[in-house]
Scaffold this motif. Structure first.
Motif, mmCIF file in Angstrom:
data_model
loop_
_atom_site.group_PDB
_atom_site.id
_atom_site.type_symbol
_atom_site.label_atom_id
_atom_site.label_comp_id
_atom_site.label_asym_id
_atom_site.label_seq_id
_atom_site.Cartn_x
_atom_site.Cartn_y
_atom_site.Cartn_z
ATOM 1 N N GLN A 299 0.835 -1.212 0.000
ATOM 2 C CA GLN A 299 0.000 0.000 0.000
ATOM 3 C C GLN A 299 0.871 1.264 0.000
ATOM 4 O O GLN A 299 0.587 2.224 -0.708
ATOM 5 N N THR A 300 1.950 1.216 0.797
ATOM 6 C CA THR A 300 2.870 2.357 0.847
ATOM 7 C C THR A 300 3.490 2.574 -0.535
ATOM 8 O O THR A 300 3.618 3.707 -1.015
ATOM 9 N N LYS A 303 1.150 4.267 -3.008
ATOM 10 C CA LYS A 303 0.997 5.705 -2.742
ATOM 11 C C LYS A 303 2.240 6.460 -3.235
ATOM 12 O O LYS A 303 2.129 7.515 -3.866
ATOM 13 N N GLY A 307 0.844 7.575 -6.609
ATOM 14 C CA GLY A 307 -0.091 8.355 -5.788
ATOM 15 C C GLY A 307 -1.434 7.706 -5.524
ATOM 16 O O GLY A 307 -2.379 8.390 -5.146
ATOM 17 N N ASP A 309 -4.272 5.713 -3.557
ATOM 18 C CA ASP A 309 -4.727 5.162 -2.277
ATOM 19 C C ASP A 309 -5.137 3.719 -2.532
ATOM 20 O O ASP A 309 -5.402 3.331 -3.680
ATOM 21 N N SER A 310 -5.221 2.929 -1.476
ATOM 22 C CA SER A 310 -5.542 1.513 -1.699
ATOM 23 C C SER A 310 -6.212 0.909 -0.471
ATOM 24 O O SER A 310 -6.204 1.501 0.608
#
Ligand code: HSE
Length: 325
Positions: A299-300, A303, A307, A309-310
């Motif tokens: 997830q990081t 982002k 860019g 979100d998840s």
């Protein structure tokens, strides 16, 4: 006397309405393009089917925690409606079906949302029939719904969604599913980045031809994956999760994919790839805590590299199949 008793017991067994939960699934599993998939726990669609005096299939509502605008309400265009039209044609039960769909699986996420709605519908509708169909029949009906969503008949989402666990299927109209034994300590991290990628688009990105060398390399890896799953051999699994054919052609459709996969591997994943047609990405690991760390790292990376979100889910590979609730 006995006729009266029979009539009473027949009436009490008539079911007017049933609700089924159908899980999300990860199709392809890297090297098993169109033929391999597994169910995950924790997310799925819920479908309620009721008997109706109106012949045919009516979709009365589509709701969801996700945006459901754009899903057709016309039964012949809907992935849950088409299978029930086929069921009615075959069963001729003397009533119609009304469907209500509650979607949780995001559209175009690569987590088998269209398959879940199709499977949920056939499982719920089957509970209303005097002579229920077999699971294999239900798979055939659900496949008709999947075909209108993706433009091709592949059972790699519908089969695991219906049966649970990991399933191997034939492409085309006769899936002949085989449930594989699943290693007990195998977990999956699935990360869905907030973007939509329609299966038809992801399929259009694929070359229709391949070289003999590509065929040999990919089939060796698929054989390793299936053998690894069946024998709980982690080295074979690692090799089998290395997709040299489909992933390279689709990676550019998912912003940050290379970094996300690298993050999973750096945090202990055995391997990973695109979930179904994407954009979700999955990775395998051997403990639930590692799977959670991997999810966070992926997830990081989404982002930081594009860019996006998840959302993420962690599940054993042996997720349950669809059932009545
Ligand atoms: N096997 C299909 C594909 C899965 O990758 O196109 C779609 O759900």
């Amino acid at each position: 006397m006995s006729a009266t008793i029979n009539r009473v017991s027949d009436q009490s067994s008539v079911r007017m309405s049933a609700t089924a939960f159908a899980p999300a699934t990860v199709a392809n599993v890297a090297t098993g393009f169109d033929i391999l998939g597994f169910a995950i726990d924790g997310i799925g669609d819920r479908v309620t089917v009721s008997r109706s005096e109106t012949p045919g299939v009516t979709i009365s509502a589509i709701r969801g925690i996700i945006n459901v605008s754009g899903i057709p309400l016309e039964a012949h265009k809907n992935t849950a409606g088409v299978p029930l039209l086929k069921m009615l044609e075959s069963a001729r039960p003397g009533f119609g079906f009304t469907i209500e769909i509650e979607k949780s699986i995001p559209l175009g996420s690569g987590m088998g949302g269209s398959a879940a709605s199709a499977v949920g519908a056939v499982v719920a509708a089957n509970a209303l029939l005097e002579k229920p169909f077999s699971l294999e029949d239900l798979l055939g009906f659900a496949l008709e719904g999947e075909a209108i969503a993706s433009g091709a008949k592949h059972a790699d989402n519908v089969a695991p969604c219906l049966y649970g666990g990991v399933t191997l299927t034939n492409p085309g109209a006769s899936p002949r599913p085989v449930r594989l034994p699943v290693p007990a300590n195998l977990f999956v991290s699935v990360v869905y980045p907030a973007m939509r990628l329609d299966t038809k688009v992801a399929r259009a990105a694929l070359s229709a031809t391949l070289t003999l060398k590509q065929h040999i390399e990919q089939s060796a890896r698929l054989a390793a994956l299936v053998a690894g799953i069946c024998t709980d051999d982690l080295e074979l699994l690692r090799r089998g999760l290395d997709d040299v054919l489909i992933e390279p052609q689709r990676a550019s459709l998912i912003p940050g994919f290379a970094a996300v996969k690298a993050a999973a591997l750096a945090h202990g994943a055995l391997g990973g790839s695109i979930s179904g047609a994407g954009p979700s990405v999955f990775a395998f690991s051997t403990s639930e805590s590692t799977a959670r760390e991997i999810s966070l790292a992926m997830q990081t990376a989404f982002k930081a590299n594009g860019g996006l979100d998840s959302e993420s889910w962690v599940s054993p590979i042996r997720g349950a199949g669809a059932g009545l609730v």
